[in-house]
Design an enzyme around this catalytic site. Structure first.
Site, PDB file in Angstrom:
ATOM      1  N   HIS A  17       0.767  -1.168   0.018  1.00 28.13           N
ATOM      2  CA  HIS A  17      -0.062  -0.044  -0.033  1.00 28.13           C
ATOM      3  C   HIS A  17       0.848   1.178  -0.052  1.00 28.13           C
ATOM      4  CE1 HIS A  17      -3.120  -2.744   2.191  1.00 28.13           C
ATOM      5  NE2 HIS A  17      -3.630  -2.476   1.178  1.00 28.13           N
ATOM      6  N   LYS A  41     -16.195  -8.235   3.866  1.00 26.89           N
ATOM      7  CA  LYS A  41     -15.013  -9.260   4.246  1.00 26.89           C
ATOM      8  C   LYS A  41     -15.614  -9.452   5.532  1.00 26.89           C
ATOM      9  CE  LYS A  41     -11.406  -7.637   1.282  1.00 26.89           C
ATOM     10  NZ  LYS A  41     -10.165  -7.039   1.180  1.00 26.89           N
ATOM     11  N   ARG A  91      -1.069  -5.777  -8.719  1.00 30.71           N
ATOM     12  CA  ARG A  91       0.046  -6.560  -8.165  1.00 30.71           C
ATOM     13  C   ARG A  91       0.038  -7.607  -9.404  1.00 30.71           C
ATOM     14  NH1 ARG A  91      -3.023  -8.096  -2.465  1.00 30.71           N
ATOM     15  NH2 ARG A  91      -4.650  -8.088  -4.095  1.00 30.71           N
ATOM     16  N   SER A 128      -2.816  -7.759   2.703  1.00 25.01           N
ATOM     17  CA  SER A 128      -3.077  -7.427   4.110  1.00 25.01           C
ATOM     18  C   SER A 128      -3.485  -8.955   4.742  1.00 25.01           C
ATOM     19  CB  SER A 128      -4.240  -6.658   4.562  1.00 25.01           C
ATOM     20  OG  SER A 128      -3.663  -5.436   3.931  1.00 25.01           O
TER      21      SER A 128
HETATM   22  O1  PNS Z   1      -8.507  -3.354   0.226  1.00 24.80           O
HETATM   23  P1  PNS Z   1      -9.658  -3.840  -0.393  1.00 24.80           P
HETATM   24  O2  PNS Z   1     -10.626  -4.523   0.673  1.00 24.80           O
HETATM   25  O3  PNS Z   1      -9.497  -4.542  -1.594  1.00 24.80           O
HETATM   26  O4  PNS Z   1     -10.546  -2.525  -0.951  1.00 24.80           O
HETATM   27  C1  PNS Z   1     -11.839  -2.656  -1.718  1.00 24.80           C
HETATM   28  C2  PNS Z   1     -12.360  -1.271  -1.920  1.00 24.80           C
HETATM   29  C3  PNS Z   1     -12.799  -0.544  -0.698  1.00 24.80           C
HETATM   30  C4  PNS Z   1     -11.673  -0.279  -2.802  1.00 24.80           C
HETATM   31  C5  PNS Z   1     -13.896  -1.431  -2.735  1.00 24.80           C
HETATM   32  O5  PNS Z   1     -14.564  -2.648  -1.949  1.00 24.80           O
HETATM   33  C6  PNS Z   1     -14.666  -0.208  -2.896  1.00 24.80           C
HETATM   34  O6  PNS Z   1     -14.451   0.652  -3.400  1.00 24.80           O
HETATM   35  N1  PNS Z   1     -15.900  -0.433  -2.086  1.00 24.80           N
HETATM   36  C7  PNS Z   1     -16.741   0.714  -2.062  1.00 24.80           C
HETATM   37  C8  PNS Z   1     -17.899   0.514  -2.516  1.00 24.80           C
HETATM   38  C9  PNS Z   1     -18.313   0.735  -4.015  1.00 24.80           C
HETATM   39  O7  PNS Z   1     -18.186   1.897  -4.485  1.00 24.80           O
HETATM   40  N2  PNS Z   1     -18.581  -0.249  -4.872  1.00 24.80           N
HETATM   41  C10 PNS Z   1     -18.663  -0.042  -6.066  1.00 24.80           C
HETATM   42  C11 PNS Z   1     -17.285  -0.140  -6.859  1.00 24.80           C
HETATM   43  S1  PNS Z   1     -17.751  -1.049  -8.348  1.00 24.80           S
END
Ligand code: PNS
Length: 163
Positions: A17, A41, A91, A128
């Site tokens: 990150h 999650k 990644r 993570s």
């Molecule tokens: O670290 P992560 O868990 O991979 O992050 C995922 C994250 C938070 C970036 C993603 O789940 C997100 O953007 N969630 C917000 C909900 C949202 O906007 N969903 C529509 C996107 S298609």
């Protein structure tokens, strides 16, 4: 003011990150690290406040980073904060399908574009969830997370995760 969002769960923040945040920071006036409140999650290992504290500490040297929490749609949060860009790390190809789908959905919902940064190769296996697993069983995470995060992991697994 050019503002970017770097969103994620950051449970906890890793060197992967940090690599993305540090490399994105020079391209924008302000980078908001957006910590999701309600990840889809399993229960988080660290509270929002703990995740924020670790992020603040490890990004403190950069000068244009703001840490915020968000719930709901990322694009609504982006609009609220005047962010024109989302920055994500890629990644490996395994990230690509889902990230592409999210980037296209976010673009179609809001017009906000996602810029992808190729993660530095030494972090391409890093997540993570794997860090949590290694730390849970007493493995050495010192090359995976900053010292402040390693110390918190150590402490958390000594005291036991939150209920
Ligand atoms: O670290 P992560 O868990 O991979 O992050 C995922 C994250 C938070 C970036 C993603 O789940 C997100 O953007 N969630 C917000 C909900 C949202 O906007 N969903 C529509 C996107 S298609």
């Amino acid at each position: 003011m050019a503002t970017a969002l770097v969103p994620g769960s950051f449970d906890p923040v890793t060197y992967g990150h940090l690599d993305v945040i540090e490399r994105a920071a020079p391209f924008f006036d302000r980078v908001i690290v957006a910590v999701i409140r309600n990840p889809q999650k399993a229960a988080s290992l660290f509270s929002l406040e703990e995740r924020e504290a670790m992020l603040s500490e490890v990004t403190g040297h950069l000068g244009n980073i703001q840490i915020e929490y968000f719930a709901g749609l990322l694009v609504d949060f982006a609009r609220l904060h005047g962010a024109e860009t989302i920055v994500k790390g890629l990644r490996a190809v395994t990230d690509f399908d889902y990230e592409l789908q999210m980037a296209q959905m976010n673009q179609s919902l809001s017009g906000i574009d996602t810029f992808f940064l190729a993660t530095s190769p030494q972090y391409s296996f890093l997540s993570s969830s794997l860090v949590r697993e290694v730390a849970r069983y007493g493995g050495d995470v010192s090359s995976l997370v900053p010292p402040v995060v390693a110390a918190r992991l150590d402490q958390r697994f000594k005291e036991g995760p939150p209920a």
